[in-house]
Design an enzyme around this catalytic site. Sequence first.
Site, PDB file in Angstrom:
ATOM      1  CG  HIS A 221      44.488  49.844  33.574  1.00 16.66           C
ATOM      2  ND1 HIS A 221      45.473  50.415  34.347  1.00 16.66           N
ATOM      3  CD2 HIS A 221      43.862  48.946  34.373  1.00 16.66           C
ATOM      4  CE1 HIS A 221      45.448  49.897  35.566  1.00 16.66           C
ATOM      5  NE2 HIS A 221      44.483  48.985  35.609  1.00 16.66           N
TER       6      HIS A 221
ATOM      7  CB  SER B 119      40.280  49.074  32.862  1.00 17.77           C
ATOM      8  OG  SER B 119      40.370  47.711  33.245  1.00 17.77           O
TER       9      SER B 119
ATOM     10  CG  ASP C  57      42.350  50.593  38.571  1.00 14.94           C
ATOM     11  OD1 ASP C  57      41.215  50.522  38.070  1.00 14.94           O
ATOM     12  OD2 ASP C  57      43.201  49.685  38.467  1.00 14.94           O
TER      13      ASP C  57
ATOM     14  CG  MET D 181      43.372  40.443  38.171  1.00 15.60           C
ATOM     15  SD  MET D 181      41.625  40.565  38.539  1.00 15.60           S
ATOM     16  CE  MET D 181      41.320  42.287  38.131  1.00 15.60           C
TER      17      MET D 181
ATOM     18  CG  HIS E  48      46.848  47.180  38.031  1.00 14.30           C
ATOM     19  ND1 HIS E  48      45.548  47.491  38.385  1.00 14.30           N
ATOM     20  CD2 HIS E  48      47.515  46.994  39.192  1.00 14.30           C
ATOM     21  CE1 HIS E  48      45.441  47.474  39.710  1.00 14.30           C
ATOM     22  NE2 HIS E  48      46.622  47.170  40.218  1.00 14.30           N
TER      23      HIS E  48
ATOM     24  CG  MET F 109      44.389  49.614  43.852  1.00 13.36           C
ATOM     25  SD  MET F 109      43.989  49.490  42.094  1.00 13.36           S
ATOM     26  CE  MET F 109      42.396  48.671  42.122  1.00 13.36           C
TER      27      MET F 109
ATOM     28  CG  MET G 162      45.993  43.713  40.764  1.00  8.45           C
ATOM     29  SD  MET G 162      44.316  44.067  40.200  1.00  8.45           S
ATOM     30  CE  MET G 162      44.605  44.195  38.446  1.00  8.45           C
TER      31      MET G 162
ATOM     32  CG  ASP H 256      42.972  45.622  35.439  1.00  9.81           C
ATOM     33  OD1 ASP H 256      43.664  46.229  36.269  1.00  9.81           O
ATOM     34  OD2 ASP H 256      42.004  46.144  34.846  1.00  9.81           O
TER      35      ASP H 256
HETATM   36  C1  DX5 Z   1      40.159  46.208  39.451  1.00  8.73           C
HETATM   37  C2  DX5 Z   1      40.998  46.672  38.300  1.00  8.73           C
HETATM   38  C3  DX5 Z   1      40.458  47.820  37.557  1.00  8.73           C
HETATM   39  C4  DX5 Z   1      39.097  47.652  36.973  1.00  8.73           C
HETATM   40  C5  DX5 Z   1      38.368  48.917  37.275  1.00  8.73           C
HETATM   41  O1  DX5 Z   1      40.905  45.336  40.228  1.00  8.73           O
HETATM   42  O2  DX5 Z   1      42.298  47.027  38.730  1.00  8.73           O
HETATM   43  O3  DX5 Z   1      41.377  48.273  36.565  1.00  8.73           O
HETATM   44  O4  DX5 Z   1      39.065  47.434  35.585  1.00  8.73           O
HETATM   45  O5  DX5 Z   1      37.078  48.702  36.898  1.00  8.73           O
HETATM   46  P1  DX5 Z   1      35.911  49.769  37.029  1.00  8.73           P
HETATM   47  O6  DX5 Z   1      36.331  50.994  36.262  1.00  8.73           O
HETATM   48  O7  DX5 Z   1      34.794  49.037  36.381  1.00  8.73           O
HETATM   49  O8  DX5 Z   1      35.706  50.035  38.485  1.00  8.73           O
HETATM   50 ZN    ZN Z   2      43.618  47.997  37.261  1.00  2.00          ZN
END
Ligand code: DX5
Ligand code: ZN
Length: 256
Positions: free
Chosen positions: A37, A12, A211, A41, A70, A173, A72, A39
Amino acid sequence: MPNPSGVQIVPSLLSADFMNLQRDVRLIEHGELEWLHVDVMDGHFVPNMTVGPPVVRALKRISSLSLDVHLMIDNPAEQLDWYLEAGADLVCVHLESAGSSERTDARAARPARAARAAGFSVSVTELYDPEPLAGLLGRIRAAGRLAGLALNPGTPAELALPFFNQLDLLLVMSVHPGFGGQTFIETALEKLRFVSRTAAAQGLEMMVEVDGGINAATAPQVVAAGANMLVAGNAIFGAANPLAALAGLRAAIDGQ
Ligand code: DX5
Ligand code: ZN
């Protein structure tokens, strides 16, 4: 790096150096990796903001890894096409956000959120409308991409059952979405077992992704519970040597 188990480690970028994304992608894109991956947001669905379509497009241009995007965000129905056009290979939408593109749904969700904040139990079914979600998943597949559905830690996996035959991936999650480097939430293990068992019983080949909080200690546990796509941010990019950290994760999964 050989990969006898078939389990994918999915780095990620959330914990990468955003001023040096290309350098960090180059660092880890050797070996058996197939996925990256990303993210997304929006500061509404989760209390953090990251990147949008221009960065997805730029990553697609510089890397041969498949992009696992992903989302969010509060309004995936409105923004989905941006990510498809930017080159996402897989788009994962949250069950909790899918209906909220309708203003009326967002308003209806407010009392439910307030009730939850006050400690009352509120059914997630009150917060979303399954029809827009089915439509979203259909749009992803119609574009020739893989469709994923993500579940927050508090969302019962049973709510995803009606969508199983539309899914290429189900994301469990194991932290509350928004930030990297959090501690793994143990209840994700039971959810992974339920999801992987149910998919197998239905003869579905969906990928089961986890994740949040994945490291050399939790990776073997989630694999034993049925996960085959392990997202890891902090454990890789937070390490002094990301490639060595990746090899350490692989060794933990393969039991070496
Ligand atoms: C959190 C993200 C993850 C994040 C996980 O909202 O969706 O993808 O990068 O991070 P780690 O592996 O550091 O818990
Ligand atoms: Zn994620």
